[in-house]
Design an enzyme around this catalytic site. Structure first.
Site, PDB file in Angstrom:
ATOM      1  N   ARG A 138       7.511   0.483 -15.253  1.00 64.23           N
ATOM      2  CA  ARG A 138       6.504  -0.513 -15.632  1.00 64.23           C
ATOM      3  C   ARG A 138       5.116   0.121 -15.771  1.00 64.23           C
ATOM      4  O   ARG A 138       4.451  -0.029 -16.790  1.00 64.23           O
ATOM      5  CB  ARG A 138       6.443  -1.645 -14.591  1.00 64.23           C
ATOM      6  CG  ARG A 138       7.700  -2.465 -14.433  1.00 64.23           C
ATOM      7  CD  ARG A 138       8.073  -3.209 -15.694  1.00 64.23           C
ATOM      8  NE  ARG A 138       7.000  -4.076 -16.155  1.00 64.23           N
ATOM      9  CZ  ARG A 138       6.862  -4.495 -17.414  1.00 64.23           C
ATOM     10  NH1 ARG A 138       7.706  -4.078 -18.346  1.00 64.23           N
ATOM     11  NH2 ARG A 138       5.887  -5.297 -17.756  1.00 64.23           N
ATOM     12  N   THR A 258       0.689   7.051  -8.455  1.00 67.10           N
ATOM     13  CA  THR A 258       0.395   5.630  -8.681  1.00 67.10           C
ATOM     14  C   THR A 258       1.036   4.777  -7.591  1.00 67.10           C
ATOM     15  O   THR A 258       1.736   3.806  -7.864  1.00 67.10           O
ATOM     16  CB  THR A 258       0.869   5.178 -10.068  1.00 67.10           C
ATOM     17  OG1 THR A 258       2.294   5.301 -10.141  1.00 67.10           O
ATOM     18  CG2 THR A 258       0.235   5.997 -11.169  1.00 67.10           C
ATOM     19  N   CYS A 289      -1.987  -1.527  -6.294  1.00 69.05           N
ATOM     20  CA  CYS A 289      -2.668  -2.523  -7.132  1.00 69.05           C
ATOM     21  C   CYS A 289      -3.488  -3.479  -6.277  1.00 69.05           C
ATOM     22  O   CYS A 289      -4.614  -3.845  -6.633  1.00 69.05           O
ATOM     23  CB  CYS A 289      -1.649  -3.289  -7.981  1.00 69.05           C
ATOM     24  SG  CYS A 289      -0.341  -4.105  -7.032  1.00 69.05           S
ATOM     25  N   THR A 290      -2.953  -3.866  -5.120  1.00 70.72           N
ATOM     26  CA  THR A 290      -3.661  -4.806  -4.254  1.00 70.72           C
ATOM     27  C   THR A 290      -4.877  -4.148  -3.607  1.00 70.72           C
ATOM     28  O   THR A 290      -5.941  -4.772  -3.482  1.00 70.72           O
ATOM     29  CB  THR A 290      -2.706  -5.358  -3.178  1.00 70.72           C
ATOM     30  OG1 THR A 290      -1.614  -6.021  -3.815  1.00 70.72           O
ATOM     31  CG2 THR A 290      -3.422  -6.341  -2.273  1.00 70.72           C
ATOM     32  N   THR A 319       8.502  -7.813  -8.091  1.00 67.25           N
ATOM     33  CA  THR A 319       8.511  -6.474  -8.675  1.00 67.25           C
ATOM     34  C   THR A 319       9.930  -5.953  -8.800  1.00 67.25           C
ATOM     35  O   THR A 319      10.878  -6.562  -8.309  1.00 67.25           O
ATOM     36  CB  THR A 319       7.672  -5.486  -7.838  1.00 67.25           C
ATOM     37  OG1 THR A 319       8.247  -5.383  -6.533  1.00 67.25           O
ATOM     38  CG2 THR A 319       6.231  -5.951  -7.734  1.00 67.25           C
ATOM     39  N   THR A 347       2.301  -5.892   3.305  1.00 68.15           N
ATOM     40  CA  THR A 347       1.447  -5.188   2.366  1.00 68.15           C
ATOM     41  C   THR A 347       0.702  -4.097   3.103  1.00 68.15           C
ATOM     42  O   THR A 347       0.241  -4.312   4.233  1.00 68.15           O
ATOM     43  CB  THR A 347       0.438  -6.124   1.673  1.00 68.15           C
ATOM     44  OG1 THR A 347      -0.415  -5.347   0.834  1.00 68.15           O
ATOM     45  CG2 THR A 347      -0.414  -6.894   2.661  1.00 68.15           C
ATOM     46  N   GLY A 348       0.620  -2.943   2.492  1.00 66.20           N
ATOM     47  CA  GLY A 348      -0.128  -1.846   3.104  1.00 66.20           C
ATOM     48  C   GLY A 348      -1.575  -1.808   2.651  1.00 66.20           C
ATOM     49  O   GLY A 348      -2.328  -0.903   3.020  1.00 66.20           O
TER      50      GLY A 348
END
Length: 481
Positions: A138, A258, A289-290, A319, A347-348
């Site tokens: 993606r 990434t 991204c977060t 995802t 979430t990290g």
């Protein structure tokens, strides 16, 4: 003539002006490596309607649309100057000129405002820098689209190769097809052809070699004429320095991950800490991204109000690592059907804040819920401030940050009362402040931050690569601090 006739005539006039802007913008980009912007939004390769819609964005500045009749004189003035590689913002030129009381002509004001990019001050056009994509999922395909889009001037970044594992018959044809058409982001803007005999994809004239390898150690990039390249690993298979060092093969100078880096791998959020990258650093991460979505507004709020503590809750699109239907997964909840459930997960991003903002002393906690949408997420950032504020004050501050601050490429701002997630597909910002949802009560502020977790993040990745490549050109007029 009726009012409707007046409106239609006005539209046709603006349409004609926008049409005449296209060749001027294109020539500046191709011949001088100048990217023309309008309030941080590129006008290169844009259609007439897209140029007009971008001008309407200026309503967020003064409540009135910025007309092409106002910006066209500045564009014409730019074509008469001896410009070097740069990014020049017509919206900022028009806004600053309107506030200037010296009586200068448009040509005189423009020449003064972009003096750093002209004559003896201009920087030389740099040779293109080779880029290799390791993995083509993606993020890999969206980064490829961006690199191809930005190759129009012939300088800057040049996508030379894609490294993937062999996928059987017509592998390259199938991969090219995935680049050509995307269910979320639409058609590729241009033409794509495939040469199976030479294992090459040609996209808008860019010849991209497809290299098949099961391990980084199997590739010698110099065999393909690749030198001093930046390799972008979008597989996430290796996240520490030892693993990512496997990519430092002949022909590769730097590696960009990434995904969040582990150990001593620098986690970079462009706009916030990209200037801390050491020139000799060979391995770095673009975080998640977060993390890219929350760190810029978190920095903006801490700079102005101080942040004592905070919590981020992300409502995240599903995802590729989740299952389409219930099936085995190493994570307990992610094995349940992604399009049928809301899934609580970790979430990290909160812990990654410390790497991108080491001066922030506030404790930031975080959690996440995956939801049944394929793209665009929202982060709810709940902050305890060091001083009290009003909603109007925070609203106006964040609006100004999005327009004139050094973070304007990272933070966008929207006032539309009916905005929903799909409206932000294709956004190039790291996050978008939803003004209508903003809540402030004394020393407590809650920010709702939309972000295209695919495309917006890919834009941040490309910005980091441009920076470490030395092809991130200065923007004029200079950004207010």
């Amino acid at each position: 003539m009726t009012v409707n006739d007046d409106s239609f005539t006005n539209w046709k006039i603006r349409e004609e002006i926008a049409e005449s802007m296209i060749p001027l913008i294109g020539k500046l980009h191709r011949e001088r490596d100048v990217t023309v912007l309008l309030h941080s939004r590129s006008l290169v390769n844009k259609s007439v309607v897209s140029i007009l819609k971008t001008h309407r964005f200026a309503r967020q500045i003064a409540g009135a649309e910025l007309s092409v009749t106002e910006t066209m004189p500045f564009l014409e003035a730019l074509t008469a100057l001896d410009l070097g590689p740069s990014q020049i913002d017509l919206g900022m030129l028009a806004t600053l000129y309107a506030a200037d009381e010296r009586g200068l002509s448009v040509a005189e004001f423009t020449a003064e405002a972009v003096a750093g990019a002209t004559g003896a001050n201009k920087i030389e056009r740099r040779e293109s820098r080779d880029v290799v994509l390791y993995g083509f999922g993606r993020i890999g395909r969206l980064v490829a689209r961006l690199l191809i889009e930005k190759a129009g001037s012939g300088n800057g970044l040049r996508l030379r190769a894609i490294v993937v594992r062999g996928g059987g018959a017509q592998d390259i044809v199938k991969r090219a097809s995935l680049l050509r058409r995307d269910s979320i982001h639409g058609q590729f803007q241009g033409t794509i052809t495939v040469d199976e005999d030479t294992s090459t994809i040609v996209a808008n004239g860019n010849e991209i070699k497809v290299i098949y390898a099961d391990d980084p150690s199997h590739v010698d990039y110099t065999e393909y004429g690749i030198r001093d390249a930046i390799l972008i690993d979008n597989t996430g298979k290796w996240r520490d320095r030892e693993g990512l060092s496997k990519h430092l093969r002949p022909g590769i100078e730097k590696v960009v991950l990434t995904a969040p880096g582990k150990g001593d791998v620098p986690n970079i959020v462009h706009g916030v800490n990209h200037d801390t990258i050491k020139p000799d650093e060979q391995i770095l991460s673009c975080a998640s991204c977060t993390t890219n979505a929350i760190v810029p507004p978190l920095k903006a709020m801490d700079d102005e109000y101080g942040v004592l503590r905070g919590h981020v809750e992300t409502v995240h699109s599903f995802t590729n690592d989740q299952n389409l239907l219930d099936n085995y997964h190493k994570s307990e909840r992610r094995g349940r059907s992604a399009p049928l459930n809301m899934v609580i997960t970790e979430t990290g991003a909160a812990s990654a804040v410390a790497k991108a903002l080491p001066d922030l002393k506030a404790k930031i906690s975080g959690s996440s819920i995956r939801v049944p949408v394929p793209d665009v997420s929202i982060a709810i950032l709940n902050l305890q401030l060091a001083r009290e504020a009003t909603r109007e004050e925070v609203h106006d501050y964040l609006r100004e940050v999005s327009l004139t601050s050094p973070l304007k490429r990272q933070i966008d701002f929207i006032t539309a009362p009916d905005a929903v997630s799909s409206d932000f597909i294709g956004s190039r910002h790291a996050s978008i402040v939803d003004a209508g949802a903003l809540k402030v009560d004394g020393d407590n502020a809650i920010l709702y931050l939309w972000y295209d977790n695919e495309f917006g993040y890919s834009c941040q990745v490309v910005r980091v690569v441009q920076h470490v490549s030395g092809v991130e050109y200065p923007t004029y007029p200079a950004t207010a601090v």
